[in-house]
Design a protein around this motif. Structure first.
Motif, mmCIF file in Angstrom:
data_model
loop_
_atom_site.group_PDB
_atom_site.id
_atom_site.type_symbol
_atom_site.label_atom_id
_atom_site.label_comp_id
_atom_site.label_asym_id
_atom_site.label_seq_id
_atom_site.Cartn_x
_atom_site.Cartn_y
_atom_site.Cartn_z
ATOM 1 N N VAL A 145 0.861 -1.186 0.000
ATOM 2 C CA VAL A 145 0.000 0.000 0.000
ATOM 3 C C VAL A 145 0.894 1.231 0.000
ATOM 4 O O VAL A 145 1.774 1.366 0.857
ATOM 5 N N GLU A 153 1.458 5.392 0.150
ATOM 6 C CA GLU A 153 0.883 6.582 0.749
ATOM 7 C C GLU A 153 0.291 7.509 -0.304
ATOM 8 O O GLU A 153 -0.703 8.200 -0.057
ATOM 9 N N ARG A 211 -3.045 5.554 -1.512
ATOM 10 C CA ARG A 211 -3.733 4.701 -0.546
ATOM 11 C C ARG A 211 -4.344 3.461 -1.181
ATOM 12 O O ARG A 211 -5.240 2.852 -0.630
ATOM 13 N N LYS A 224 -0.810 -6.187 5.316
ATOM 14 C CA LYS A 224 -0.534 -5.054 4.444
ATOM 15 C C LYS A 224 0.773 -4.386 4.865
ATOM 16 O O LYS A 224 1.033 -4.216 6.063
ATOM 17 N N ARG A 228 2.797 -0.853 4.456
ATOM 18 C CA ARG A 228 2.559 0.542 4.080
ATOM 19 C C ARG A 228 3.888 1.233 3.798
ATOM 20 O O ARG A 228 4.815 1.190 4.610
#
Length: 256
Positions: free
Chosen positions: A125, A127, A130, A181, A183
């Motif tokens: 994922v 930033e 998103r 996930k 990030r």
């Protein structure tokens, strides 16, 4: 012999008799025992997990859905069936005691070797939007150790100019083990570092501090230009650039 990969400063070859890990500067070889298994059909990927001199160094060999593991200096191979769908390790890197991989279909995994092999797969994922990213067409990606674990992305910069591209950089911000996930957040600058990447998926990305010492430029990504008079070209991070040989990488639809 067939050249399979450059990993942690060593060249990995194979022939009908097995695998060879060769120091590119001294020529010394490390030869694993013969890999004998009914489940070993052909090599789909091969890599080291750490420098050969490290006590945690293993040679990993993938064949179909199976993974074969040889600890450097040991007398035998371990055989695993990880049960991770569509896993094909394309890049592997060790950072702060953990081993991370990028694989087929944009998979991002953490690999644990002790006390037994465990592979945890995470969705990526970013930033910036998103949304989950599958490394679709017109992208290439590299893992590289900087001050943090970085993911470098090469993307087409638009449809107006087919040769326009830019490099993006993201650092691993957090891992959600429950939702599986990973990030990643944007890195604006590399400060006094430069990064070298290759179109050849058998070669790993490398980071260098203070490139001005040899006439290079910080905050730039270096890549092969395929021109004899200037073998390397460079693009500033996040800045639009144009280069015909680089844009041709994008036609490989994200494959390494």
């Amino acid at each position: 012999m067939f050249f399979l990969r450059c990993s942690y400063g060593h060249l990995i070859f194979c022939d009908d008799d097995g695998f060879y890990i060769v120091n590119a500067f001294s020529g010394t070889k490390v030869v694993p025992p013969c890999l004998k298994s009914d489940n070993f059909i052909r090599t789909s990927y091969v890599t080291l997990t750490a420098p050969v001199a490290s006590a945690d160094s293993h040679l990993l060999v993938g064949s179909g859905g199976y993974l074969f593991q040889w600890r450097i200096g040991s007398d035998s191979w371990l055989e695993h069936y990880p049960k991770v769908p569509f896993l094909r390790i394309e890049q592997i890197i060790a950072f702060k005691g953990k081993t991370y991989t990028l694989g087929s279909f944009g998979s991002f995994c953490i690999v644990q070797f002790s006390p037994s092999l465990l592979i945890q797969k995470f969705e990526v994922v970013f930033e910036e939007d998103r949304t989950e990213d599958r490394y679709w067409t017109n992208q290439k990606t590299w893992l590289v150790v900087w001050d943090v674990l970085l993911l470098i992305k090469l993307e087409a910069a638009g449809r107006i100019s087919p040769e326009a591209f830019h490099f993006k950089a993201f650092k691993l911000e957090s891992l959600d083990a429950r939702k599986k996930k990973a990030r990643w957040v944007k890195v604006d600058r590399l400060n006094n570092w430069a990064i070298f990447v290759s179109a050849d998926g058998r070669c790993e990305a490398l980071s260098f501090m203070n490139p001005e010492r040899w006439g290079g430029r910080s905050n730039h990504i270096y890549f092969p230009s395929y021109q004899s008079e200037q073998p390397w070209a460079a693009a500033q991070l996040w800045q639009r650039a144009n280069n015909h040989s680089t844009s041709s990488w994008l036609l490989k639809t994200g494959s390494q």
